[in-house]
Scaffold this motif. Structure first.
Motif, PDB file in Angstrom:
ATOM      1  N   LEU A  34       0.859  -1.170   0.000  1.00 22.97           N
ATOM      2  CA  LEU A  34       0.000   0.000   0.000  1.00 22.97           C
ATOM      3  C   LEU A  34       0.899   1.224   0.000  1.00 22.97           C
ATOM      4  O   LEU A  34       1.646   1.444   0.949  1.00 22.97           O
ATOM      5  N   ARG A  35       0.854   1.987  -1.098  1.00 22.99           N
ATOM      6  CA  ARG A  35       1.635   3.229  -1.184  1.00 22.99           C
ATOM      7  C   ARG A  35       0.787   4.363  -0.650  1.00 22.99           C
ATOM      8  O   ARG A  35      -0.349   4.544  -1.077  1.00 22.99           O
ATOM      9  N   THR A  36       1.348   5.112   0.266  1.00 20.32           N
ATOM     10  CA  THR A  36       0.649   6.260   0.827  1.00 20.32           C
ATOM     11  C   THR A  36       1.609   7.434   0.861  1.00 20.32           C
ATOM     12  O   THR A  36       2.814   7.274   0.653  1.00 20.32           O
ATOM     13  N   SER A  37       1.104   8.589   1.175  1.00 22.65           N
ATOM     14  CA  SER A  37       1.959   9.767   1.286  1.00 22.65           C
ATOM     15  C   SER A  37       2.919   9.654   2.464  1.00 22.65           C
ATOM     16  O   SER A  37       3.927  10.343   2.515  1.00 22.65           O
ATOM     17  N   GLN A  38       2.630   8.762   3.401  1.00 23.14           N
ATOM     18  CA  GLN A  38       3.476   8.577   4.576  1.00 23.14           C
ATOM     19  C   GLN A  38       4.511   7.473   4.402  1.00 23.14           C
ATOM     20  O   GLN A  38       5.393   7.311   5.235  1.00 23.14           O
ATOM     21  N   GLY A  39       4.381   6.682   3.351  1.00 21.99           N
ATOM     22  CA  GLY A  39       5.328   5.597   3.117  1.00 21.99           C
ATOM     23  C   GLY A  39       4.634   4.391   2.515  1.00 21.99           C
ATOM     24  O   GLY A  39       3.441   4.416   2.223  1.00 21.99           O
ATOM     25  N   VAL A  40       5.406   3.324   2.355  1.00 26.38           N
ATOM     26  CA  VAL A  40       4.895   2.105   1.739  1.00 26.38           C
ATOM     27  C   VAL A  40       4.766   1.033   2.812  1.00 26.38           C
ATOM     28  O   VAL A  40       5.683   0.814   3.604  1.00 26.38           O
ATOM     29  N   LEU A  41       3.626   0.368   2.816  1.00 27.16           N
ATOM     30  CA  LEU A  41       3.352  -0.690   3.772  1.00 27.16           C
ATOM     31  C   LEU A  41       3.262  -2.028   3.051  1.00 27.16           C
ATOM     32  O   LEU A  41       2.702  -2.103   1.951  1.00 27.16           O
ATOM     33  N   ALA A  42       3.781  -3.072   3.688  1.00 29.29           N
ATOM     34  CA  ALA A  42       3.558  -4.436   3.222  1.00 29.29           C
ATOM     35  C   ALA A  42       2.300  -4.929   3.922  1.00 29.29           C
ATOM     36  O   ALA A  42       2.158  -4.765   5.136  1.00 29.29           O
ATOM     37  N   ASP A  90       7.863   6.452   0.319  1.00 32.37           N
ATOM     38  CA  ASP A  90       7.219   6.423  -0.986  1.00 32.37           C
ATOM     39  C   ASP A  90       8.238   6.857  -2.039  1.00 32.37           C
ATOM     40  O   ASP A  90       8.726   7.982  -2.001  1.00 32.37           O
ATOM     41  N   PRO A  91       8.594   5.974  -2.978  1.00 33.14           N
ATOM     42  CA  PRO A  91       9.605   6.335  -3.978  1.00 33.14           C
ATOM     43  C   PRO A  91       9.161   7.491  -4.886  1.00 33.14           C
ATOM     44  O   PRO A  91       9.988   8.156  -5.493  1.00 33.14           O
ATOM     45  N   ARG A  92       7.857   7.742  -4.942  1.00 34.40           N
ATOM     46  CA  ARG A  92       7.372   8.838  -5.779  1.00 34.40           C
ATOM     47  C   ARG A  92       7.772  10.195  -5.220  1.00 34.40           C
ATOM     48  O   ARG A  92       7.891  11.163  -5.972  1.00 34.40           O
ATOM     49  N   ALA A  93       7.996  10.274  -3.901  1.00 34.49           N
ATOM     50  CA  ALA A  93       8.332  11.559  -3.281  1.00 34.49           C
ATOM     51  C   ALA A  93       9.637  12.107  -3.856  1.00 34.49           C
ATOM     52  O   ALA A  93       9.719  13.278  -4.230  1.00 34.49           O
ATOM     53  N   GLU A  94      10.652  11.271  -3.941  1.00 34.11           N
ATOM     54  CA  GLU A  94      11.935  11.710  -4.498  1.00 34.11           C
ATOM     55  C   GLU A  94      11.804  11.997  -5.991  1.00 34.11           C
ATOM     56  O   GLU A  94      12.350  12.972  -6.502  1.00 34.11           O
ATOM     57  N   LEU A  95      11.046  11.175  -6.675  1.00 38.84           N
ATOM     58  CA  LEU A  95      10.840  11.365  -8.108  1.00 38.84           C
ATOM     59  C   LEU A  95      10.152  12.699  -8.389  1.00 38.84           C
ATOM     60  O   LEU A  95      10.541  13.433  -9.297  1.00 38.84           O
ATOM     61  N   ARG A  96       9.135  13.032  -7.582  1.00 33.72           N
ATOM     62  CA  ARG A  96       8.404  14.298  -7.767  1.00 33.72           C
ATOM     63  C   ARG A  96       9.314  15.507  -7.637  1.00 33.72           C
ATOM     64  O   ARG A  96       9.150  16.497  -8.342  1.00 33.72           O
ATOM     65  N   SER A  97      10.265  15.453  -6.716  1.00 29.16           N
ATOM     66  CA  SER A  97      11.104  16.617  -6.471  1.00 29.16           C
ATOM     67  C   SER A  97      12.217  16.764  -7.506  1.00 29.16           C
ATOM     68  O   SER A  97      12.861  17.792  -7.582  1.00 29.16           O
ATOM     69  N   SER A  98      12.419  15.743  -8.302  1.00 23.59           N
ATOM     70  CA  SER A  98      13.448  15.778  -9.338  1.00 23.59           C
ATOM     71  C   SER A  98      12.954  16.571 -10.545  1.00 23.59           C
ATOM     72  O   SER A  98      11.764  16.628 -10.828  1.00 23.59           O
ATOM     73  N   SER A  99      13.875  17.166 -11.265  1.00 20.83           N
ATOM     74  CA  SER A  99      13.494  17.815 -12.523  1.00 20.83           C
ATOM     75  C   SER A  99      14.015  17.009 -13.713  1.00 20.83           C
ATOM     76  O   SER A  99      13.954  17.451 -14.848  1.00 20.83           O
ATOM     77  N   TYR A 100      14.497  15.803 -13.443  1.00 25.83           N
ATOM     78  CA  TYR A 100      15.029  14.938 -14.491  1.00 25.83           C
ATOM     79  C   TYR A 100      13.886  14.320 -15.291  1.00 25.83           C
ATOM     80  O   TYR A 100      13.066  13.588 -14.751  1.00 25.83           O
ATOM     81  N   VAL A 101      13.819  14.627 -16.566  1.00 27.87           N
ATOM     82  CA  VAL A 101      12.755  14.104 -17.418  1.00 27.87           C
ATOM     83  C   VAL A 101      13.292  13.510 -18.719  1.00 27.87           C
ATOM     84  O   VAL A 101      12.504  13.147 -19.594  1.00 27.87           O
TER      85      VAL A 101
END
Length: 173
Positions: A34-42, A90-101
């Motif tokens: 479960l991916r959430t804004s607080q982290g990923v849970l198994a 959440d791996p998306r958090a780091e991805l969101r802050s990146s400007s690498y596209v």
């Protein structure tokens, strides 16, 4: 599955390992994440139970079984015990802050959706969907695809572009 904000530190530390929900049908599956804004849970186990012990209530962050049951009061469905554990941020958090596209390519409908969000930050999904003649649920599913690529962020109401989403649109202009 919504988790009380107050429980997150204890879930991260391993002190809280259970959650209980009253559902008509479960919204998570054993073996999933479960991916959430607080982290990923198994999600290690999802099981229907007929009662909750005091030890289980404590493992879910409640002082007593009665306190846990009052949390679920007024909801319909069977009681599910969910065994879970924190597995990371959440791996998306780091991805969101990146400007690498570099190498990121989106189909035209996704680009149009990204532009719509850019022009309407904080607008409810139902209103955005209606503005382009779409049903809300399929619209939200498409926004989640953009979110998975780190291009958008959910707000309390609506969405906005992430720095990565802004960078992507700049490459198109």
């Amino acid at each position: 599955m919504l988790i009380r904000l107050a429980d997150w530190d204890r879930i991260r530390s391993g002190e809280v390992t259970l959650q209980f929900r009253r559902w008509k049908r479960p919204t998570v599956r054993a073996g999933g994440t479960l991916r959430t804004s607080q982290g990923v849970l198994a999600i290690d186990e999802v099981e229907v139970v007929s009662r909750v012990s005091r030890a289980e209530a404590i493992a879910a962050g409640y002082p007593t079984a009665k306190a846990l049951m009052s949390f679920m009061e007024g909801r319909e469905g069977r009681i599910y015990r969910i065994r879970l554990r924190f597995i990371g941020e959440d791996p998306r958090a780091e991805l969101r802050s990146s400007s690498y596209v570099d190498g990121l390519e989106l189909p035209e409908p996704a680009i149009a959706l990204l532009r719509l969000i850019a022009a309407n930050p904080g607008v409810r999904a139902a209103d955005l969907a209606e503005s382009v003649g779409r049903e809300k649920l399929p619209f939200k599913a498409d926004v989640r695809k953009l979110k998975a690529k780190g291009l958008t962020e959910s707000l309390r109401v609506g969405y906005r572009l992430s720095p990565r989403g802004e960078a992507y649109l700049k490459t198109l202009d």
